[in-house]
Design a protein around this motif. Sequence first.
Motif, short mmCIF file in Angstrom:
data_model
loop_
_atom_site.label_atom_id
_atom_site.label_comp_id
_atom_site.label_asym_id
_atom_site.label_seq_id
_atom_site.Cartn_x
_atom_site.Cartn_y
_atom_site.Cartn_z
N ILE A 12 0.84 -1.19 0.00
CA ILE A 12 0.00 0.00 0.00
C ILE A 12 0.87 1.23 0.00
CG2 ILE A 12 -1.89 1.21 1.15
CD1 ILE A 12 -2.64 -1.45 2.43
N LEU A 13 0.72 2.05 -1.03
CA LEU A 13 1.47 3.29 -1.14
C LEU A 13 0.61 4.44 -0.61
CD1 LEU A 13 3.05 1.34 -2.90
CD2 LEU A 13 3.26 3.13 -4.63
N THR A 14 1.14 5.18 0.34
CA THR A 14 0.35 6.22 1.02
C THR A 14 1.27 7.28 1.60
OG1 THR A 14 -1.03 6.60 2.99
CG2 THR A 14 0.31 4.62 3.02
N ILE A 15 0.76 8.47 1.84
CA ILE A 15 1.57 9.44 2.60
C ILE A 15 1.25 9.36 4.10
CG2 ILE A 15 2.01 11.03 0.69
CD1 ILE A 15 -0.14 12.89 1.88
N PHE A 16 0.29 8.49 4.49
CA PHE A 16 -0.05 8.31 5.90
C PHE A 16 -0.03 6.83 6.30
CE2 PHE A 16 -2.47 12.34 4.97
CZ PHE A 16 -1.61 13.17 5.69
N ARG A 76 8.49 6.04 -8.25
CA ARG A 76 9.69 5.53 -7.56
C ARG A 76 9.31 4.57 -6.44
NH1 ARG A 76 11.30 11.07 -6.72
NH2 ARG A 76 12.09 11.82 -8.72
N ALA A 77 8.23 4.88 -5.73
CA ALA A 77 7.75 3.99 -4.66
C ALA A 77 7.37 2.63 -5.26
CB ALA A 77 6.58 4.62 -3.93
N LEU A 78 6.68 2.66 -6.42
CA LEU A 78 6.30 1.42 -7.10
C LEU A 78 7.53 0.64 -7.54
CD1 LEU A 78 3.33 2.06 -9.57
CD2 LEU A 78 3.38 0.50 -7.61
N ALA A 79 8.52 1.36 -8.07
CA ALA A 79 9.75 0.69 -8.52
C ALA A 79 10.44 0.00 -7.36
CB ALA A 79 10.68 1.72 -9.18
N SER A 80 10.40 0.60 -6.19
CA SER A 80 11.04 -0.03 -5.01
C SER A 80 10.31 -1.31 -4.61
CB SER A 80 11.12 0.96 -3.84
OG SER A 80 9.94 0.90 -3.06
N GLY A 88 2.51 -7.19 -8.24
CA GLY A 88 1.24 -7.79 -8.63
C GLY A 88 0.40 -6.74 -9.33
N LYS A 89 -0.90 -6.94 -9.43
CA LYS A 89 -1.76 -5.93 -10.05
C LYS A 89 -1.76 -4.66 -9.21
CE LYS A 89 -4.84 -8.93 -12.60
NZ LYS A 89 -5.74 -10.04 -12.22
N ARG A 113 -0.45 -11.48 -4.66
CA ARG A 113 -0.09 -10.15 -4.20
C ARG A 113 -0.82 -9.09 -5.03
NH1 ARG A 113 5.85 -9.75 -4.26
NH2 ARG A 113 5.65 -11.89 -3.54
N PHE A 114 -1.00 -7.93 -4.50
CA PHE A 114 -1.47 -6.78 -5.28
C PHE A 114 -1.05 -5.51 -4.56
CE2 PHE A 114 -5.14 -7.96 -2.64
CZ PHE A 114 -5.56 -6.75 -2.11
N THR A 115 -1.18 -4.38 -5.26
CA THR A 115 -0.71 -3.10 -4.74
C THR A 115 -1.80 -2.05 -4.85
OG1 THR A 115 1.60 -3.62 -5.30
CG2 THR A 115 1.03 -1.27 -5.08
N LEU A 116 -1.99 -1.30 -3.78
CA LEU A 116 -2.97 -0.21 -3.77
C LEU A 116 -2.24 1.12 -3.61
CD1 LEU A 116 -5.57 -1.81 -1.31
CD2 LEU A 116 -5.62 -1.82 -3.82
N ILE A 117 -2.63 2.11 -4.40
CA ILE A 117 -2.07 3.46 -4.27
C ILE A 117 -3.17 4.37 -3.73
CG2 ILE A 117 -1.02 5.41 -5.50
CD1 ILE A 117 -0.14 3.42 -7.68
N CYS A 118 -2.91 4.98 -2.57
CA CYS A 118 -3.89 5.88 -1.98
C CYS A 118 -3.64 7.29 -2.45
CB CYS A 118 -3.78 5.85 -0.45
SG CYS A 118 -3.99 4.22 0.25
#
Length: 262
Positions: A12-16, A76-80, A88-89, A113-118
Motif C-alpha cells: 500500500i502506497l500512502t503518505i499516511f 519511484r515507490a512502485l519501482a522499489s 502484482g496488479k 499479491r497486489f498493490t494499492l495506491i492511496c
Amino acid sequence: MAKHPRPLRVNILTIFPELLETSFSYSILKRARTKGLFEPHLVNIRDFSRDRRRTVDDKPYGGGSGMVMKIEPVARALASVRRKGGTGKVFLLAPSGRVFNQELAQALAREDRFTLICGRYEGVDQRVEDKLCAGAISIGDYVLTGGEPAAAVVVDAVVRLLPGVLGAEDSATMDSFSDGLLDYPHYTRPPRYKTWRVPELLLSGDHGRLKNWRREKQLARTWRYRPDLLKNACLSPDDLGQLEKIKGWSSRKSRKDGRMQS
Ligand code: 9D3
C-alpha cells in the motif's frame, strides 16, 4: 485449509502509513498476519520525494483549486516494491474508479499479491492510473479525504476471504449470503430487555417455521432497503410468492402513512 498456505502480500502506497497500520492490527486481520496468511507492506510515498521539503503534490495544469499528487514519487515507490518481489496488479484508489464489490474482493483474494495506491489532495496525476495501474477502484458514492480508508475497506473485505482466516463456522455462514439477499435479523439473550421482546417464534424451537421466518425477513429487508438486489437474487417460486405478499403489505402501509398518491 491448504497445507502450505502462501501469504497474500498487499503493498500500500500512502503518505499516511500510520493511518493504515492500526487498521491491520486488530481482530481477524491481526490473526491473519500472525498466522502468516496476510502480509501488509506499507510504503510511504513521501520517502520517494527528492526535494528537501519532501514534496509530493503540485498545482494542476490548466488551473483550478487544490493540488495534484505528482507522478515521480509514486513511480519511484512502485519501482522499489518491484525490486522487492514485485507489485502484482496495481490499483489506484480514486472516487472516479470502478465501484468495489464482493466479486472484486473474491478476485483479489485469488491473487498472491497486489498493490494499492492511496490518492490524496484533489486527485493524482492521471498518468499514474493510465500508465502504472491496472485500474482505479472507488468504494462508493461519497467523498472521502483520501484513499486510505478505502484501502482499509478493500483489504478487510479481501483478507477475510483467504483460506484459513475465518473458522469453518463463518465460512458456512458466508454460503447463506450467496443467494444475493440481505441477512435476516439476529437476537440473543435476554428474551426480554425492558419491554422489548425477542420474537416469540425464535424461542419456540420450531425449525420449520424458523426457516420460513428468516427467509421472509431476508426478502422483506431486501425489498425495503435494497430492491436493486432482487434483480440478481436467487429466488425460488415460494420466495416469489412471499415477495408479492411483502410488496402488497408495503404499498398498503405506504398509502396509510401518506407516502404515496393513491
Ligand atoms: C469534486 C471532485 N472531487 C471528486 C469527488 C475531488 C476529490 C474528492 C475526494 C478527489 C479525491 C478525493 C479523495 N477520495 C479518494 O481518494 C477516494 C474515494 C472517495 O472519495 N470515495 C469513494 N471511494 C474512494 S477511493 C479513493
